[in-house]
Enzyme design. Structure first.
Site, PDB file in Angstrom:
ATOM      1  N   HIS A 228      47.084  45.492  46.599  1.00 41.56           N
ATOM      2  CA  HIS A 228      45.690  45.855  46.306  1.00 41.56           C
ATOM      3  C   HIS A 228      45.574  46.988  45.287  1.00 41.56           C
ATOM      4  CE1 HIS A 228      41.504  45.098  46.565  1.00 41.56           C
ATOM      5  NE2 HIS A 228      41.349  46.394  46.477  1.00 41.56           N
ATOM      6  N   TYR A 232      43.645  47.979  41.021  1.00 44.70           N
ATOM      7  CA  TYR A 232      43.030  49.172  40.402  1.00 44.70           C
ATOM      8  C   TYR A 232      43.893  49.694  39.267  1.00 44.70           C
ATOM      9  CZ  TYR A 232      39.948  48.394  44.178  1.00 44.70           C
ATOM     10  OH  TYR A 232      39.067  47.768  45.015  1.00 44.70           O
ATOM     11  N   HIS A 382      36.848  34.604  42.923  1.00 42.57           N
ATOM     12  CA  HIS A 382      36.654  36.072  42.903  1.00 42.57           C
ATOM     13  C   HIS A 382      37.491  36.721  41.807  1.00 42.57           C
ATOM     14  CE1 HIS A 382      36.890  40.271  44.163  1.00 42.57           C
ATOM     15  NE2 HIS A 382      38.181  40.137  44.432  1.00 42.57           N
ATOM     16  N   PHE A 383      38.779  36.387  41.774  1.00 41.87           N
ATOM     17  CA  PHE A 383      39.587  37.227  40.882  1.00 41.87           C
ATOM     18  C   PHE A 383      39.496  36.828  39.408  1.00 41.87           C
ATOM     19  CE2 PHE A 383      43.304  34.739  42.773  1.00 41.87           C
ATOM     20  CZ  PHE A 383      43.708  34.089  41.616  1.00 41.87           C
ATOM     21  N   HIS A 384      38.935  35.654  39.133  1.00 41.05           N
ATOM     22  CA  HIS A 384      38.717  35.381  37.706  1.00 41.05           C
ATOM     23  C   HIS A 384      37.505  36.153  37.173  1.00 41.05           C
ATOM     24  CE1 HIS A 384      41.699  32.179  38.222  1.00 41.05           C
ATOM     25  NE2 HIS A 384      41.868  32.316  36.932  1.00 41.05           N
ATOM     26  N   ARG A 445      42.902  26.942  48.192  1.00 42.14           N
ATOM     27  CA  ARG A 445      43.113  27.771  47.023  1.00 42.14           C
ATOM     28  C   ARG A 445      44.184  27.168  46.112  1.00 42.14           C
ATOM     29  NH1 ARG A 445      45.011  34.104  47.271  1.00 42.14           N
ATOM     30  NH2 ARG A 445      45.921  34.116  45.203  1.00 42.14           N
ATOM     31  N   ARG A 446      45.256  26.699  46.730  1.00 44.46           N
ATOM     32  CA  ARG A 446      46.329  26.087  45.960  1.00 44.46           C
ATOM     33  C   ARG A 446      46.620  24.737  46.573  1.00 44.46           C
ATOM     34  NH1 ARG A 446      48.841  31.187  47.734  1.00 44.46           N
ATOM     35  NH2 ARG A 446      48.548  32.688  46.041  1.00 44.46           N
TER      36      ARG A 446
HETATM   37 FE1  HAS Z   1      39.581  41.765  45.014  1.00 41.59          FE
HETATM   38  C1  HAS Z   1      41.456  39.387  46.682  1.00 41.59           C
HETATM   39  C2  HAS Z   1      38.214  42.783  47.979  1.00 41.59           C
HETATM   40  C3  HAS Z   1      37.876  44.277  43.396  1.00 41.59           C
HETATM   41  C4  HAS Z   1      41.459  41.225  42.207  1.00 41.59           C
HETATM   42  N1  HAS Z   1      41.138  40.523  44.540  1.00 41.59           N
HETATM   43  C5  HAS Z   1      41.743  39.605  45.354  1.00 41.59           C
HETATM   44  C6  HAS Z   1      42.763  38.928  44.613  1.00 41.59           C
HETATM   45  C7  HAS Z   1      42.776  39.469  43.358  1.00 41.59           C
HETATM   46  C8  HAS Z   1      41.744  40.473  43.315  1.00 41.59           C
HETATM   47  C9  HAS Z   1      43.723  39.100  42.218  1.00 41.59           C
HETATM   48  O1  HAS Z   1      38.798  42.465  50.944  1.00 41.59           O
HETATM   49  C10 HAS Z   1      43.640  37.791  45.139  1.00 41.59           C
HETATM   50  C11 HAS Z   1      44.933  38.320  45.689  1.00 41.59           C
HETATM   51  C12 HAS Z   1      45.796  37.154  46.111  1.00 41.59           C
HETATM   52  O2  HAS Z   1      46.475  36.590  45.247  1.00 41.59           O
HETATM   53  O3  HAS Z   1      45.751  36.780  47.292  1.00 41.59           O
HETATM   54  N2  HAS Z   1      38.250  43.211  45.577  1.00 41.59           N
HETATM   55  C13 HAS Z   1      37.796  43.431  46.827  1.00 41.59           C
HETATM   56  C14 HAS Z   1      36.813  44.503  46.801  1.00 41.59           C
HETATM   57  C15 HAS Z   1      36.729  44.921  45.502  1.00 41.59           C
HETATM   58  C16 HAS Z   1      37.635  44.115  44.751  1.00 41.59           C
HETATM   59  C17 HAS Z   1      36.045  45.058  47.959  1.00 41.59           C
HETATM   60  N3  HAS Z   1      39.627  42.582  43.172  1.00 41.59           N
HETATM   61  C18 HAS Z   1      38.862  43.619  42.711  1.00 41.59           C
HETATM   62  C19 HAS Z   1      39.238  43.957  41.372  1.00 41.59           C
HETATM   63  C20 HAS Z   1      40.255  43.099  41.028  1.00 41.59           C
HETATM   64  C21 HAS Z   1      40.487  42.241  42.173  1.00 41.59           C
HETATM   65  C22 HAS Z   1      38.613  45.062  40.551  1.00 41.59           C
HETATM   66  C23 HAS Z   1      41.042  42.987  39.786  1.00 41.59           C
HETATM   67  C24 HAS Z   1      40.937  43.782  38.765  1.00 41.59           C
HETATM   68  N4  HAS Z   1      39.787  41.173  46.943  1.00 41.59           N
HETATM   69  C25 HAS Z   1      39.182  41.775  48.018  1.00 41.59           C
HETATM   70  C26 HAS Z   1      39.692  41.161  49.251  1.00 41.59           C
HETATM   71  C27 HAS Z   1      40.613  40.197  48.882  1.00 41.59           C
HETATM   72  C28 HAS Z   1      40.649  40.228  47.437  1.00 41.59           C
HETATM   73  C29 HAS Z   1      39.328  41.490  50.636  1.00 41.59           C
HETATM   74  C30 HAS Z   1      41.433  39.286  49.812  1.00 41.59           C
HETATM   75  C31 HAS Z   1      40.809  37.941  49.903  1.00 41.59           C
HETATM   76  C32 HAS Z   1      41.661  37.016  50.749  1.00 41.59           C
HETATM   77  O4  HAS Z   1      41.292  36.789  51.908  1.00 41.59           O
HETATM   78  O5  HAS Z   1      42.699  36.532  50.284  1.00 41.59           O
HETATM   79  C33 HAS Z   1      35.852  46.071  44.997  1.00 41.59           C
HETATM   80  O6  HAS Z   1      36.661  47.006  44.319  1.00 41.59           O
HETATM   81  C34 HAS Z   1      34.730  45.595  44.123  1.00 41.59           C
HETATM   82  C35 HAS Z   1      33.778  46.697  43.769  1.00 41.59           C
HETATM   83  C36 HAS Z   1      32.944  46.306  42.593  1.00 41.59           C
HETATM   84  C37 HAS Z   1      31.656  46.539  42.465  1.00 41.59           C
HETATM   85  C38 HAS Z   1      30.955  46.044  41.221  1.00 41.59           C
HETATM   86  C39 HAS Z   1      30.437  47.160  40.332  1.00 41.59           C
HETATM   87  C40 HAS Z   1      29.825  46.570  39.125  1.00 41.59           C
HETATM   88  C41 HAS Z   1      29.991  47.036  37.859  1.00 41.59           C
HETATM   89  C42 HAS Z   1      29.344  46.290  36.729  1.00 41.59           C
HETATM   90  C43 HAS Z   1      28.022  46.923  36.372  1.00 41.59           C
HETATM   91  C44 HAS Z   1      27.387  46.157  35.274  1.00 41.59           C
HETATM   92  C45 HAS Z   1      26.623  46.704  34.324  1.00 41.59           C
HETATM   93  C46 HAS Z   1      26.105  45.816  33.239  1.00 41.59           C
HETATM   94  C47 HAS Z   1      26.276  48.131  34.242  1.00 41.59           C
HETATM   95  C48 HAS Z   1      30.882  47.234  43.482  1.00 41.59           C
HETATM   96  C49 HAS Z   1      30.759  48.271  37.526  1.00 41.59           C
HETATM   97  C50 HAS Z   1      24.678  45.530  33.482  1.00 41.59           C
HETATM   98  C51 HAS Z   1      24.436  44.158  33.045  1.00 41.59           C
HETATM   99  C52 HAS Z   1      23.608  43.279  33.638  1.00 41.59           C
HETATM  100  C53 HAS Z   1      23.505  41.905  33.142  1.00 41.59           C
HETATM  101  C54 HAS Z   1      22.741  43.635  34.796  1.00 41.59           C
END
Ligand code: HAS
Length: 564
Positions: A228, A232, A382-384, A445-446
């Site tokens: 995890h 980051y 999710h991860f794409h 998934r796979r």
């Molecule tokens: Fe994740 C699984 C939970 C973030 C990557 N994640 C994965 C896997 C990958 C991955 C590769 O809790 C698969 C792993 C595998 O092979 O099995 N992930 C989270 C959570 C966050 C999160 C809570 N993940 C990421 C990030 C990744 C990433 C970043 C890559 C860089 N993830 C999980 C969980 C799993 C998981 C479980 C396991 C699932 C399972 O069961 O297998 C948080 O960090 C996300 C927080 C993000 C936000 C969004 C903030 C939004 C922003 C954009 C603002 C936009 C603006 C533009 C200002 C709160 C900053 C405005 C424009 C407009 C059009 C309005």
């Protein structure tokens, strides 16, 4: 406002650093061609449009391994080291150690080549997560270990620069870019130590046949201790760009540097003690630890929420400064398609995707919802939108920009270049939707049984999934076209004639607030991190120690799967 943040002039980069950095940017981009090609094959195969992935004699799991390892591990790691080398040098003006930078570079290249050989000949079909019972050729693990050690050496060179800068500037706040790089590598270092243990003392002896069995649950837990924070490690360099570069290109200032610094510190404490959220469905770890890691996972979303507000406020400030008025008027005044400001397009498209990535991440983190989506197509959905969204797009944009600057070239096909991130955005939205929705209904998934759930002859036939699989194909094809265009632009630029002086200029926004020296020390945050790791992992390993199981024999995913 910190003085170094305001510097805007170009900086001469010495020949050796220019060579290493360019190599670290171009080499993984060449490999990416194979990674992207295997991505296209994945969607076509999943939808049953191609019946095998064997165009190059590559099997399904082999292709998936190449796709994941090249795109998510090799491309990202090389980019992050190249980018960090330049950020550290640009904002401190202190030369990196030539010896350490060369050693890091050599270890990373040799490690990648070593790991590539078994992957290419089908002896390491273990996916990018490479945990048992899948077993690879020892050379794969040795190569991966060298790649990681290379990054540690790079980190050592950053630590030396950081300490020297602190000594020379005791009264100043650390430049934001430097805080970002140091935070990225603190997280990376702490996360990779257990991984190194697992590789050296479990996987390599197992793959060499020195030990016959391996404790799968312990190895998986060590992997996710790393797995995890790995996300980051990918994300924080993008956040450096969002805070330092994006507001400047948009024509404004960073809304709050103080909050940006806090964000990096919060990532240090919360990125690591959350790995068990990948193991909610695993046996042997008790529910209380799963609950604790779940709570901490919600905590690690907070710095991203802070980022969303800080970046949005910075964009609003820029839009208003560019002449936009009213609640929505400023939206129209941002340089979405300005070819000269293409970095904006790459980051903005990534931000839009990350809104989806954030929401789906929160779903994953929820213990009960996770049981619906775990191991389904929802997860790649999710991860794409995270690593394949904001991270990938910002890295692509910045790679092109750095190559352009370090070689003094004009970007070729500028109009097409500014469309690349938007094509990718549309492609990812379609592909991820096509995976996420049937994922909720249990689409795996796979799968190496390809056509089964799309084949009316099969007892597993799911007519409701046919449409979504085809939507994924449309999305994946648009992604492929986007990347094909990128490669044309990247390599045409690389091989074009020099048009200006080669120097380094990182667009750097000033901040609306004065952060002074706040959040300039890592020590208290590292102390909190250690406490949280102990609290989150001692009971987890205690749970594992009570589990009564032995090892498991190696398993090959390519073994025939029974079909009707
Ligand atoms: Fe994740 C699984 C939970 C973030 C990557 N994640 C994965 C896997 C990958 C991955 C590769 O809790 C698969 C792993 C595998 O092979 O099995 N992930 C989270 C959570 C966050 C999160 C809570 N993940 C990421 C990030 C990744 C990433 C970043 C890559 C860089 N993830 C999980 C969980 C799993 C998981 C479980 C396991 C699932 C399972 O069961 O297998 C948080 O960090 C996300 C927080 C993000 C936000 C969004 C903030 C939004 C922003 C954009 C603002 C936009 C603006 C533009 C200002 C709160 C900053 C405005 C424009 C407009 C059009 C309005």
């Amino acid at each position: 406002m910190v003085e170094t943040q305001e510097r805007g002039e170009g900086l001469k980069v010495e020949g050796w650093l220019r060579f290493i950095t360019l190599f670290e940017l171009v080499f993984p981009t060449i490999l990416l061609i194979l990674g992207i090609y295997n991505g296209l094959l994945q969607v076509l195969y999943r939808a049953g449009i191609i019946k095998s992935m064997s165009f190059l004699g590559i099997s399904y799991y082999q292709g998936l391994t190449l796709h994941g390892v090249i795109n998510a591990i090799v491309f990202t790691t090389f980019f992050i080291v190249a980018f960090s080398n330049l950020v550290m040098y640009y904002y401190t003006r202190i030369q990196l150690s030539k010896g350490l930078t060369y050693i890091a570079f050599a270890l990373m290249v040799v490690g990648t080549l070593l790991a590539a050989i078994p992957m290419l000949i089908g002896k390491a079909n273990v996916l990018y997560t490479f945990y048992p019972p899948l077993k690879a050729h020892p050379m794969f693990y040795i190569g991966a270990a060298l790649l990681v050690v290379g990054t540690w050496v790079a980190f050592l060179s950053y630590i030396l620069v950081y300490l020297k800068w602190k000594k020379e500037n005791p009264q100043k706040g650390v430049p934001l870019g430097v805080i970002g790089v140091m935070s990225t590598f603190i997280i990376w270092f702490v996360a990779t130590v257990p991984l190194a243990y697992a590789v050296l003392f479990m996987l390599i002896p197992w793959s060499l046949g020195i030990v016959k069995e391996i404790n799968i649950m312990v190895e998986r837990t060590l992997f996710w201790f790393f797995g995890h924070p790995l996300v980051y490690f990918w994300l924080l360099p993008s956040y450096i760009m969002l805070y330092v570069v994006l507001p400047k290109i948009a024509g404004g200032k960073l809304f709050s540097e103080k909050f940006a610094r806090l964000v990096f510190m919060l990532f240090i404490i919360f990125s690591i003690p959350v790995g068990v959220h990948h193991q909610y469905s695993d046996p042997s770890i008790g529910t209380s630890m799963k609950f604790l890691h779940g709570v901490l996972t919600f905590a690690v979303a907070i710095p991203s929420f802070l980022t969303a507000f800080n970046v949005a406020a910075s964009l609003e400030y820029a839009g208003r400064k560019n002449g936009g008025n009213g609640i929505f008027g400023w939206w129209k005044k941002l340089p979405y398609t300005d070819p000269k400001k293409y970095l904006f397009a790459y980051m903005f498209a990534g931000l839009v995707l990350f809104l989806f990535g954030g929401i789906t991440g929160i779903v994953n983190a929820s213990y009960n919802l996770n049981s619906v989506v775990h191991n389904t197509a929802w997860v790649p959905g999710h991860f794409h939108t995270t690593v394949g969204g904001l991270v990938f797009l910002s890295f692509l944009g910045m790679s092109l920009y750095l190559v352009q600057k370090l070689l003094g070239k004009e970007v070729k096909f500028q109009r097409l270049n500014v469309l690349v991130p938007y094509m990718w955005l549309i492609g990812v939205i379609l592909m991820s939707t096509g995976m996420s929705i049937p994922g909720i209904e249990g689409m795996p998934r796979r799968t190496n049984i390809g056509l089964t759930y799309l084949n009316p002859e099969s007892e597993f036939f799911r007519p409701g999934w046919v449409f979504w699989s085809y939507l994924s194909v449309i999305g994946g094809t648009i992604m492929f076209i986007s990347m094909f265009s990128y490669f044309v632009i990247f390599f045409s630029t690389l091989f074009s004639k020099k048009t200006s002086e080669a120097d380094l200029y990182i667009p750097t926004a000033q901040s609306l607030d004065d952060a002074g020296t706040s959040f300039s020390s890592f020590k208290p945050w590292i102390a909190i991190l250690i406490v949280l790791i102990l609290v989150a992992y001692i009971p987890t390993f205690y749970d594992l120690s009570k589990a009564t199981f032995g090892g498991a024999p190696p398993y090959s995913p390519e073994l025939p799967v029974p079909m009707r």
